[in-house]
Design a protein around this motif. Structure first.
Motif, mmCIF file in Angstrom:
data_model
loop_
_atom_site.group_PDB
_atom_site.id
_atom_site.type_symbol
_atom_site.label_atom_id
_atom_site.label_comp_id
_atom_site.label_asym_id
_atom_site.label_seq_id
_atom_site.Cartn_x
_atom_site.Cartn_y
_atom_site.Cartn_z
ATOM 1 N N GLN A 132 -6.066 -4.554 -5.443
ATOM 2 C CA GLN A 132 -4.869 -3.904 -4.898
ATOM 3 C C GLN A 132 -5.035 -2.386 -4.914
ATOM 4 O O GLN A 132 -4.719 -1.706 -3.936
ATOM 5 C CB GLN A 132 -3.627 -4.308 -5.690
ATOM 6 C CG GLN A 132 -3.183 -5.726 -5.448
ATOM 7 C CD GLN A 132 -2.054 -6.155 -6.379
ATOM 8 O OE1 GLN A 132 -1.791 -5.530 -7.402
ATOM 9 N NE2 GLN A 132 -1.398 -7.250 -6.025
ATOM 10 N N THR A 133 -5.530 -1.847 -6.021
ATOM 11 C CA THR A 133 -5.723 -0.405 -6.145
ATOM 12 C C THR A 133 -6.765 0.089 -5.147
ATOM 13 O O THR A 133 -6.574 1.114 -4.492
ATOM 14 C CB THR A 133 -6.163 -0.038 -7.576
ATOM 15 O OG1 THR A 133 -5.187 -0.540 -8.491
ATOM 16 C CG2 THR A 133 -6.282 1.451 -7.752
ATOM 17 N N THR A 134 -7.854 -0.645 -5.028
ATOM 18 C CA THR A 134 -8.913 -0.273 -4.103
ATOM 19 C C THR A 134 -8.415 -0.316 -2.663
ATOM 20 O O THR A 134 -8.677 0.599 -1.878
ATOM 21 C CB THR A 134 -10.128 -1.212 -4.261
ATOM 22 O OG1 THR A 134 -10.566 -1.165 -5.614
ATOM 23 C CG2 THR A 134 -11.265 -0.827 -3.351
ATOM 24 N N THR A 135 -7.687 -1.351 -2.315
ATOM 25 C CA THR A 135 -7.142 -1.492 -0.962
ATOM 26 C C THR A 135 -6.169 -0.363 -0.657
ATOM 27 O O THR A 135 -6.204 0.226 0.435
ATOM 28 C CB THR A 135 -6.441 -2.852 -0.797
ATOM 29 O OG1 THR A 135 -7.384 -3.883 -1.046
ATOM 30 C CG2 THR A 135 -5.862 -3.017 0.594
ATOM 31 N N GLN A 136 -5.308 -0.033 -1.601
ATOM 32 C CA GLN A 136 -4.337 1.047 -1.410
ATOM 33 C C GLN A 136 -5.059 2.378 -1.203
ATOM 34 O O GLN A 136 -4.719 3.141 -0.299
ATOM 35 C CB GLN A 136 -3.396 1.129 -2.606
ATOM 36 C CG GLN A 136 -2.346 2.210 -2.464
ATOM 37 C CD GLN A 136 -1.428 2.282 -3.691
ATOM 38 O OE1 GLN A 136 -1.561 1.506 -4.618
ATOM 39 N NE2 GLN A 136 -0.518 3.223 -3.668
ATOM 40 N N SER A 137 -6.056 2.674 -2.011
ATOM 41 C CA SER A 137 -6.813 3.918 -1.897
ATOM 42 C C SER A 137 -7.525 3.995 -0.547
ATOM 43 O O SER A 137 -7.520 5.036 0.118
ATOM 44 C CB SER A 137 -7.821 4.018 -3.035
ATOM 45 O OG SER A 137 -8.624 5.153 -2.888
ATOM 46 N N TYR A 138 -8.154 2.889 -0.147
ATOM 47 C CA TYR A 138 -8.849 2.846 1.138
ATOM 48 C C TYR A 138 -7.879 3.128 2.286
ATOM 49 O O TYR A 138 -8.173 3.933 3.184
ATOM 50 C CB TYR A 138 -9.508 1.477 1.323
ATOM 51 C CG TYR A 138 -10.070 1.265 2.704
ATOM 52 C CD1 TYR A 138 -11.295 1.807 3.060
ATOM 53 C CD2 TYR A 138 -9.361 0.533 3.655
ATOM 54 C CE1 TYR A 138 -11.806 1.623 4.331
ATOM 55 C CE2 TYR A 138 -9.866 0.337 4.922
ATOM 56 C CZ TYR A 138 -11.088 0.882 5.263
ATOM 57 O OH TYR A 138 -11.578 0.698 6.526
ATOM 58 N N ASN A 139 -6.726 2.479 2.280
ATOM 59 C CA ASN A 139 -5.743 2.673 3.348
ATOM 60 C C ASN A 139 -5.195 4.095 3.368
ATOM 61 O O ASN A 139 -4.973 4.664 4.438
ATOM 62 C CB ASN A 139 -4.615 1.652 3.230
ATOM 63 C CG ASN A 139 -5.069 0.260 3.629
ATOM 64 O OD1 ASN A 139 -5.924 0.094 4.485
ATOM 65 N ND2 ASN A 139 -4.505 -0.755 2.987
ATOM 66 N N GLU A 140 -4.986 4.699 2.206
ATOM 67 C CA GLU A 140 -4.521 6.087 2.143
ATOM 68 C C GLU A 140 -5.550 7.026 2.761
ATOM 69 O O GLU A 140 -5.202 7.921 3.529
ATOM 70 C CB GLU A 140 -4.236 6.490 0.695
ATOM 71 C CG GLU A 140 -2.971 5.909 0.121
ATOM 72 C CD GLU A 140 -2.771 6.248 -1.349
ATOM 73 O OE1 GLU A 140 -3.572 7.018 -1.915
ATOM 74 O OE2 GLU A 140 -1.816 5.720 -1.945
#
Length: 75
Positions: A11-19
């Motif tokens: 979840q953290t990795t996905t959020q960072s990537y999308n940001e």
């Protein structure tokens, strides 16, 4: 062997990537995007004809944000 739950990491990795993806899109559109840390406007550095002279990417003058982008100049 115990199972490891990677849900939170994913979840953290996905959020960072999308940001980062959205930040790159906004800069490429020419929008003024402030650095999250210092507030200065982010700058886009495009590739030169000689790729060894400089790295292309998005950065702020203080160096808080430094996203190296793999781009080539198309003539």
């Amino acid at each position: 062997m115990a199972q490891v739950d990677f849900t939170r990491i994913n979840q953290t990795t996905t959020q960072s990537y999308n940001e980062q993806k959205n930040l790159i899109k906004r800069v490429f559109k020419g929008q003024t995007v402030p650095c999250k840390k210092c507030g200065q406007s982010l700058l886009l550095k495009l590739p030169k004809t000689d790729p060894s002279t400089a790295v292309s990417g998005i950065y702020c003058k203080k160096g808080c944000t430094d996203l190296e982008l793999d781009m080539e100049q198309i003539i």
